[in-house]
Scaffold this motif. Structure first.
Motif, PDB file in Angstrom:
ATOM      1  N   ASN A   4      32.023  35.807  44.623  1.00 56.76           N
ATOM      2  CA  ASN A   4      31.088  36.895  44.353  1.00 56.76           C
ATOM      3  C   ASN A   4      29.871  36.821  45.268  1.00 56.76           C
ATOM      4  O   ASN A   4      28.748  37.118  44.858  1.00 56.76           O
ATOM      5  N   SER A  86      38.378  39.191  38.368  1.00 60.98           N
ATOM      6  CA  SER A  86      38.847  40.570  38.345  1.00 60.98           C
ATOM      7  C   SER A  86      40.371  40.589  38.429  1.00 60.98           C
ATOM      8  O   SER A  86      40.999  39.584  38.793  1.00 60.98           O
ATOM      9  N   GLU A  89      41.612  39.628  41.862  1.00 63.54           N
ATOM     10  CA  GLU A  89      41.502  38.192  42.130  1.00 63.54           C
ATOM     11  C   GLU A  89      42.670  37.425  41.512  1.00 63.54           C
ATOM     12  O   GLU A  89      43.246  36.532  42.147  1.00 63.54           O
ATOM     13  N   SER A 225      36.172  43.861  37.305  1.00 63.01           N
ATOM     14  CA  SER A 225      35.160  43.306  38.201  1.00 63.01           C
ATOM     15  C   SER A 225      33.749  43.510  37.649  1.00 63.01           C
ATOM     16  O   SER A 225      32.916  42.594  37.683  1.00 63.01           O
ATOM     17  N   ASP A 229      31.145  40.578  36.626  1.00 58.02           N
ATOM     18  CA  ASP A 229      29.823  40.461  37.241  1.00 58.02           C
ATOM     19  C   ASP A 229      28.706  40.435  36.198  1.00 58.02           C
ATOM     20  O   ASP A 229      27.686  39.787  36.397  1.00 58.02           O
ATOM     21  N   TYR A 330      33.132  50.659  45.885  1.00 55.30           N
ATOM     22  CA  TYR A 330      33.006  49.305  45.345  1.00 55.30           C
ATOM     23  C   TYR A 330      34.368  48.775  44.916  1.00 55.30           C
ATOM     24  O   TYR A 330      34.693  47.608  45.138  1.00 55.30           O
ATOM     25  N   GLU A 334      36.426  45.416  46.226  1.00 53.80           N
ATOM     26  CA  GLU A 334      36.882  44.385  45.299  1.00 53.80           C
ATOM     27  C   GLU A 334      38.378  44.140  45.442  1.00 53.80           C
ATOM     28  O   GLU A 334      38.847  43.002  45.339  1.00 53.80           O
ATOM     29  N   HIS A 337      38.876  42.027  48.625  1.00 55.78           N
ATOM     30  CA  HIS A 337      38.370  40.670  48.444  1.00 55.78           C
ATOM     31  C   HIS A 337      39.247  39.879  47.479  1.00 55.78           C
ATOM     32  O   HIS A 337      39.549  38.700  47.710  1.00 55.78           O
ATOM     33  N   ARG A 343      35.615  39.440  52.681  1.00 49.76           N
ATOM     34  CA  ARG A 343      34.564  40.419  52.461  1.00 49.76           C
ATOM     35  C   ARG A 343      34.345  41.214  53.741  1.00 49.76           C
ATOM     36  O   ARG A 343      33.839  40.692  54.729  1.00 49.76           O
TER      37      ARG A 343
END
Length: 434
Positions: A4, A86, A89, A225, A229, A330, A334, A337, A343
């Motif tokens: 993150n 997320s 991920e 996500s 966060d 966004y 995400e 990533h 990123r």
């Protein structure tokens, strides 16, 4: 690279939040941001087109889509809260085959592009209606504003970002529902529209478009996500701090309870606005020539109900484009990533999905048709996000004691099967009609 790193300010905020439990009202917000996906210009085009073409016939599709969306968004938020990761991920860790992970990313990237097409085009059309700006310039402005909103997210944290989005949601609600107070729908027609049925391939196409706009793949990715966060410990904190969070079952239960309220409020708002759009078109645009485009719908509202309502509609469309394109960008970041632990710079990431939308505007393609077709593309991306979500949230090794109950899993599987079956039916009907 820390998972993150781009969210450093929010990571600090998440670390601080472990010190004292926040009030319940301050736990609300992530679902409202993710819920912007249900209020984007694609929803406007799909619902207005459905109401103008078929009257109240597809009311049931809007209602059903909203019910399914509640379950889907709650599961996504739960995954982020309990695991601290997320959905992209977790998939990035579990998709061991390099080519399989790349293939998954390609379809997710196409979904992100389809999302951006709807959002940027909708905002461009709104600027054209309000100020007479050329569509290409309007699209560029919408893209630029979305970058500014994303910068606010990075520098000021998720709470400020959420407040900006909530303000835009308020403008959306006013703009899209005002017409119903001036020209209300027929109550009997609304009730008849609750009976599930179709009338030819055209209604199936619009039903798939409505569902694609209502249950959007990027909303599934982004909600996990956003919840991560806001609530879970930052990836940069110690393993012991993260383990302590996961072992704090009462805290997680409190967060999940608040999340159910958050999702309920967000889906109630989104469902009301989407239904209002369809009813507004069914009551005022059915049988009116030229209402198969946003520009035509605006003109019909202006001539039939008045310029004030038409202007509010255009303002709502603009707010819809601005809010949803920021959230969509966004989500795209995400996804990349999460799957590859890469990123991409914000500007480059934004251009990847912005260029196709600007290209469509530049060649003069019908913007409303592009909006509707983009939602159909989104509906085909739903299984790739929904099936893994249901499977992961049902696993003990992923969510432990917070895994889905058997009833929840059955409902999720039924929803996924329904959406997949609708897409298959859509293809069959389209090929049958030539």
């Amino acid at each position: 690279m820390p998972k993150n790193s781009v969210m450093s300010s929010s990571g600090a905020q998440r670390g601080d939040s472990q010190a004292r439990p926040p009030r319940a009202v301050w736990l609300l917000g992530p679902a409202l941001v993710a819920g912007v996906a249900y209020l984007d210009p694609g929803n406007v085009a799909s619902n207005m087109s459905a109401g103008a073409a078929f009257g109240y016939l597809l009311v049931w599709v809007v209602v059903l889509g909203n019910v399914i969306a509640w379950l889907v968004q709650y599961l996504s938020a739960k995954l982020g809260i309990v695991t601290g990761q997320s959905l992209p991920e977790i998939l990035g860790e579990r998709l061991r085959n390099r080519w399989g992970r790349r293939a998954y990313w390609v379809q997710a990237e196409l979904v992100a592009m389809a999302t951006d097409i709807a959002e940027v085009i909708g905002g461009a059309v709104a600027l054209n209606l309000l100020f007479g700006l050329p569509l290409l310039w309007g699209g560029a402005i919408v893209g630029a504003v979305s970058i500014v909103i994303l910068i606010v997210h990075v520098r000021r944290g998720p709470r400020v970002f959420e407040l900006i989005v909530v303000g835009l949601i308020a403008a959306i609600c006013i703009g899209f529902t005002a017409g119903l107070f001036v020209s209300p729908p027929d109550a009997a027609g609304v009730v008849s529209g609750l009976v599930p049925r179709f009338e030819g391939a055209g209604s199936v196409l619009l039903a798939a478009s409505i569902l694609g706009a209502t249950i959007m793949p990027h909303a599934i990715y982004v909600h996990s996500s956003l919840s991560r966060d806001r609530f879970a410990p930052a990836a940069t904190l110690s393993d012991s701090a993260q383990a302590a969070y996961r072992a704090d079952a009462p805290r997680i239960r409190r967060l999940l309870h608040a999340t159910r309220w958050d999702v309920t409020i967000a889906m109630a708002i989104a469902g009301t606005v989407n239904l209002a759009l369809l009813l507004l078109a069914a009551a005022n645009l059915a049988g009116v020539d030229g209402t198969d485009t946003l520009e035509g719908a605006y003109a019909a509202l202006r001539d039939g109900i008045g310029p004030t309502i038409a202007t509010l509609f255009a303002v709502g469309l603009l707010a819809s484009g601005l809010a949803s394109t920021a959230v969509g960008a966004y989500a795209g970041s995400e996804i990349m990533h999460g799957l590859f632990h890469v990123r991409v710079p914000l500007m480059a990431r934004r251009l990847v999905t912005l260029v196709p939308a600007l290209a469509i505007l530049g060649i003069g393609f019908d913007p409303t048709l592009a909006l509707v077709l983009s939602q159909v593309v989104l509906s085909f991306g739903i299984p790739f996000a929904l099936v893994p979500l249901i499977a992961l949230t049902a696993r003990r090794d992923v969510l432990g004691a917070f895994r889905n109950t058997r009833a929840t899993t059955i409902l999720g599987v039924a929803a996924a099967m329904f959406l997949i079956a609708l897409n298959v039916l859509l293809l069959w009907l389209v090929f049958q009609t030539g």
